[in-house]
Motif scaffolding. Sequence first.
Motif, short mmCIF file in Angstrom:
data_model
loop_
_atom_site.label_atom_id
_atom_site.label_comp_id
_atom_site.label_asym_id
_atom_site.label_seq_id
_atom_site.Cartn_x
_atom_site.Cartn_y
_atom_site.Cartn_z
N PRO B 84 -18.32 27.38 -3.85
CA PRO B 84 -18.75 26.32 -2.93
C PRO B 84 -18.80 24.95 -3.60
N ALA B 85 -19.13 24.91 -4.90
CA ALA B 85 -19.17 23.62 -5.60
C ALA B 85 -17.77 23.02 -5.68
N TYR B 86 -16.80 23.88 -5.92
CA TYR B 86 -15.40 23.44 -5.96
C TYR B 86 -14.95 22.96 -4.58
N LEU B 87 -15.30 23.75 -3.57
CA LEU B 87 -14.92 23.39 -2.20
C LEU B 87 -15.58 22.08 -1.79
N HIS B 88 -16.80 21.88 -2.25
CA HIS B 88 -17.53 20.64 -1.95
C HIS B 88 -16.77 19.42 -2.47
N VAL B 89 -16.29 19.51 -3.72
CA VAL B 89 -15.57 18.38 -4.31
C VAL B 89 -14.26 18.15 -3.55
N ILE B 90 -13.58 19.23 -3.21
CA ILE B 90 -12.33 19.09 -2.45
C ILE B 90 -12.61 18.42 -1.10
N ALA B 91 -13.72 18.81 -0.47
CA ALA B 91 -14.06 18.24 0.83
C ALA B 91 -14.39 16.75 0.71
N VAL B 92 -15.08 16.39 -0.36
CA VAL B 92 -15.40 14.97 -0.56
C VAL B 92 -14.11 14.18 -0.77
N ARG B 93 -13.21 14.74 -1.58
CA ARG B 93 -11.94 14.06 -1.81
C ARG B 93 -11.17 13.90 -0.49
N HIS B 94 -11.21 14.95 0.33
CA HIS B 94 -10.52 14.92 1.62
C HIS B 94 -11.14 13.86 2.53
N ARG B 95 -12.46 13.77 2.51
CA ARG B 95 -13.14 12.76 3.33
C ARG B 95 -12.73 11.36 2.89
N ILE B 96 -12.67 11.17 1.59
CA ILE B 96 -12.28 9.85 1.06
C ILE B 96 -10.84 9.54 1.47
N ASP B 97 -9.96 10.53 1.30
CA ASP B 97 -8.56 10.31 1.67
C ASP B 97 -8.43 9.97 3.15
N ARG B 98 -9.17 10.70 3.97
CA ARG B 98 -9.03 10.49 5.42
C ARG B 98 -9.62 9.16 5.85
N SER B 99 -10.71 8.77 5.25
CA SER B 99 -11.34 7.52 5.68
C SER B 99 -10.67 6.31 5.06
N ARG B 100 -9.75 6.61 4.12
CA ARG B 100 -9.02 5.53 3.46
C ARG B 100 -9.95 4.51 2.83
N VAL B 101 -11.12 4.97 2.46
CA VAL B 101 -12.06 4.08 1.79
C VAL B 101 -11.67 4.02 0.32
N SER B 102 -11.63 2.86 -0.21
CA SER B 102 -11.30 2.74 -1.63
C SER B 102 -12.33 3.48 -2.46
N ARG B 103 -11.85 4.19 -3.47
CA ARG B 103 -12.76 4.91 -4.34
C ARG B 103 -13.47 3.98 -5.32
N SER B 104 -12.92 2.80 -5.46
CA SER B 104 -13.55 1.93 -6.45
C SER B 104 -14.79 1.29 -5.86
N ARG B 105 -15.88 1.38 -6.55
CA ARG B 105 -17.13 0.80 -6.11
C ARG B 105 -17.38 -0.44 -6.98
N PRO B 106 -18.30 -1.30 -6.52
CA PRO B 106 -18.59 -2.46 -7.36
C PRO B 106 -19.02 -2.01 -8.74
N ALA B 107 -18.51 -2.66 -9.76
CA ALA B 107 -18.78 -2.22 -11.12
C ALA B 107 -20.29 -2.21 -11.39
N ILE B 108 -20.96 -3.31 -11.12
CA ILE B 108 -22.40 -3.37 -11.39
C ILE B 108 -23.05 -4.33 -10.39
N ASP B 109 -24.11 -3.86 -9.75
CA ASP B 109 -24.90 -4.70 -8.87
C ASP B 109 -26.05 -5.26 -9.71
N ILE B 110 -26.09 -6.58 -9.83
CA ILE B 110 -27.05 -7.19 -10.75
C ILE B 110 -28.50 -6.85 -10.38
N GLU B 111 -28.83 -6.96 -9.09
CA GLU B 111 -30.22 -6.70 -8.70
C GLU B 111 -30.62 -5.27 -9.01
#
Lengths: 210, 189
Positions: B84-111
């Motif tokens: 299930p842990a493996y399937l969870h990661v695959i599902a998250v990757r699939h969600r990211i791919d489908r939503s076309r959300v960039s995987r890159s997050r802001p490097a650092i939020d100062i606050e």
Amino acid sequence: MDGDGMGHLSDIEIALLLTGGGSRALHQVLTEHLEACAACRALLVESALADRAGSQGSEGRGGPATVPPDGAVARVLQAMEAAFPETVNSPAARRRIPLVPLSTSCADRPVLAAQSLSADTLPTLTSDDGSVVVHFRRPEPGGPIRAYVVRRAPSQPGQMWIVFAGGQRAFPVDSGGEADLPGIAESDLLDGRLALELRPREGEPGDPEG
Amino acid sequence: MGAHMDPGKARDWNSLLASCLDGGGRRAWSEFVAAAYPVIARVLPPGTDEAAIEDFVQSLLLKLLENDCRGLRSFDSSLGVPFPAYLHVIAVRHRIDRSRVSRSRPAIDIEKAVEVLGVAPEAERRLQRRELLEAVERLSPQQRIAVRLLLEGLSVKELAGILGVTEGGAGALVWRARQELKVILGAGV
């Protein structure tokens, strides 16, 4: 799923980090990659956060239902059956997996690379997708070579055979994943004539001898 | 990790997966879909409607069946990772791919960095993104990844699992990183 050829961590490696499994040395290798790779770090973080949110959901604080609604499983299965009828409906059949020498191309995949380090002087063979790894050793001088099969995908016991030269000779793999290979020479290991064969249990549909 | 990651059920999952991959037929696959459905569904955000969940689960399972179930056969049960842990990661990757959300997050939020790292108020006033980034770069590799993951929202407990150390060890690592950042920022700004 196993990386995209650009040296990213595979899904199983991300899962290993999330579950805390594996050795500390392996974690160090994987986290060194994470430090330099924003894409893998983002997948790891998203996975951890989704797991945390899912846990809260399953405790009654929202999130998708944890039990499939009525008919959902049947509908999904129907779609799978329509797209892959042979996979979903076919009875067990013999399946032969060619074994080739483990190449150094796994250098960008830490888990595979770490496992290859454990090989002794005899070569290590693998399936082309890396899901099967076979190590060899000669336990006694002059005795037969013994194969040690590591099949990464789970398998049912008592169904594996090491076959040579298209099935002319076959050696059963015991429940511990070991098989003695009398008459097989070291040079035979490298010429691409060894394969792992998965056979249905006797009497099951698909067993030509059952 | 959450309850679905409990390795106690690993043997059942491995047996079920083996049954499917070794030609267990429709009955085995039906059991697999029923077991995998909630694992996949839980990566979706709260409020996702049932039809969308079903569509997501179906699309992922179809993907896993491609190329002779390559996605499932790639699961390495010898590593001790529960399926299930493996399937969870695959599902998250699939969600990211489908939503076309960039995987890159802001490097650092100062606050957030100020809050998480607890840097001194006088440094906070003068803190600039570039200076903090430079300071983080001067930490040891293990401290750097610890700080990055903390700033991206993980807890010290989650960090411990990822680094393969105890929770206390992870806490100590973060504490040392904070001390070093304070010294670096104090000296550098």
